[in-house]
Enzyme design. Sequence first.
Site, PDB file in Angstrom:
ATOM      1  N   ASP A  52       0.841  -1.208   0.000  1.00  0.00           N
ATOM      2  CA  ASP A  52       0.000   0.000   0.000  1.00  0.00           C
ATOM      3  C   ASP A  52       0.875   1.256   0.000  1.00  0.00           C
ATOM      4  OD1 ASP A  52       0.850  -0.141   2.593  1.00  0.00           O
ATOM      5  OD2 ASP A  52      -1.142  -0.143   3.499  1.00  0.00           O
ATOM      6  N   SER A  53       2.201   1.073  -0.046  1.00  0.00           N
ATOM      7  CA  SER A  53       3.103   2.194  -0.340  1.00  0.00           C
ATOM      8  C   SER A  53       2.747   2.781  -1.705  1.00  0.00           C
ATOM      9  CB  SER A  53       4.560   1.725  -0.336  1.00  0.00           C
ATOM     10  OG  SER A  53       4.715   0.572  -1.153  1.00  0.00           O
ATOM     11  N   ASP A  91      -0.999  -6.258   0.011  1.00  0.00           N
ATOM     12  CA  ASP A  91      -1.412  -5.589   1.253  1.00  0.00           C
ATOM     13  C   ASP A  91      -2.921  -5.463   1.336  1.00  0.00           C
ATOM     14  OD1 ASP A  91       0.696  -4.954   2.915  1.00  0.00           O
ATOM     15  OD2 ASP A  91       1.178  -3.099   1.850  1.00  0.00           O
ATOM     16  N   LYS A 119      -1.061  -9.365   3.398  1.00  0.00           N
ATOM     17  CA  LYS A 119      -0.305  -8.768   4.514  1.00  0.00           C
ATOM     18  C   LYS A 119      -1.209  -7.808   5.282  1.00  0.00           C
ATOM     19  CE  LYS A 119       3.340  -5.811   3.790  1.00  0.00           C
ATOM     20  NZ  LYS A 119       2.909  -4.565   4.422  1.00  0.00           N
ATOM     21  N   GLU A 121      -1.326  -5.218   8.908  1.00  0.00           N
ATOM     22  CA  GLU A 121      -0.474  -4.519   9.868  1.00  0.00           C
ATOM     23  C   GLU A 121      -1.073  -4.565  11.270  1.00  0.00           C
ATOM     24  OE1 GLU A 121       0.363  -0.521   8.626  1.00  0.00           O
ATOM     25  OE2 GLU A 121       1.095  -1.159   6.661  1.00  0.00           O
ATOM     26  N   GLU A 188       9.323  -3.993  10.477  1.00  0.00           N
ATOM     27  CA  GLU A 188       9.806  -2.729   9.878  1.00  0.00           C
ATOM     28  C   GLU A 188      10.371  -1.799  10.946  1.00  0.00           C
ATOM     29  OE1 GLU A 188       7.104  -0.842   7.145  1.00  0.00           O
ATOM     30  OE2 GLU A 188       8.306   1.017   7.079  1.00  0.00           O
TER      31      GLU A 188
HETATM   32  O1  KIV Z   1       3.510  -1.097   1.522  1.00  0.00           O
HETATM   33  C1  KIV Z   1       4.699  -1.433   1.477  1.00  0.00           C
HETATM   34  O2  KIV Z   1       5.424  -1.181   0.526  1.00  0.00           O
HETATM   35  C2  KIV Z   1       5.237  -2.156   2.612  1.00  0.00           C
HETATM   36  C3  KIV Z   1       6.722  -2.316   2.662  1.00  0.00           C
HETATM   37  C4  KIV Z   1       7.329  -1.072   3.149  1.00  0.00           C
HETATM   38  C5  KIV Z   1       7.126  -3.471   3.480  1.00  0.00           C
HETATM   39  O3  KIV Z   1       4.528  -2.563   3.472  1.00  0.00           O
END
Ligand code: KIV
Length: 272
Positions: A52-53, A91, A119, A121, A188
């Site tokens: 989600d970056s 994500d 993934k 968080e 992280e």
């Molecule tokens: O969203 C993302 O790119 C991430 C990485 C920083 C691990 O979660």
Amino acid sequence: MSVQTKKEKRITINTLKKMKQSGEKFSALTAYDYCGAYAASDAGVDVLLVGDSLGMVIQGHDSSLPVTIEDTAYHVRCVKRGNLGSLLVADLPFMSYYTESKSLENAAILMREGAQMVKLEGGAWLAETTRLLSERGIPVCAHMGLTPQSVNHLGGYQVQGRDPEQGQTILKEAKVLQDAGASVILIECVPAHLGELLTQSLEVPVIGIGAGAGTDGQILVWHDLLGLYPGKAAKFVKNFLAGSDDGIQGALRDYVSAVKNGTFPDSEHSYL
Ligand code: KIV
């Protein structure tokens, strides 16, 4: 432009487990589109993450919070087409797993688009969600330490777990998530000694970003690896394009071999 023809070896969660057992490091990288996924998997990156970056590096927001499940599904679709056999993780975006039924519904959307793991968080509060997803065939990567979706709660993007008590809490909660069925832990921005302690204490593979050289695998954001993101880079970021003698492909290959041979991250790119 020709259409993808190569087919490489397929990486699965079992590959990562075997690599952990044998002490072989694995590399991971974010990917958002067809060509990026093709180039990274062709260079030998083991895990592709539709992170989600994308809210920051693709959409230009100042955090990952605006990213939706539709945005993520679109990028999973693009990445799947370019992927040559890396494990494809996606994500679950902010607020897409706020109830157990929402998490199932949204994880199913990403899995149908081609993700092979999702993934999330958070810490021990995600135990039930993790159990629910993994019992229904959806592998989970639990993202701990600095969790960017909680940036407003954390008060900024800061190193986590410096205080020994907080470090012990992260370790305890990681074990709870492993016991609940998490297949991978991503950690992280923590001191290198904590990244190593987690890796030695857990049975599942641990991927680090800003967590020192002691984790089983490393991940970077595509744009950081190429020095593309404007502004000051975090300490753990290394621009591999700067030292490449073969452009982007060379940078990707250099990243993969630096992770494999343990030269990245060095102390300059770790929190000690
Ligand atoms: O969203 C993302 O790119 C991430 C990485 C920083 C691990 O979660």
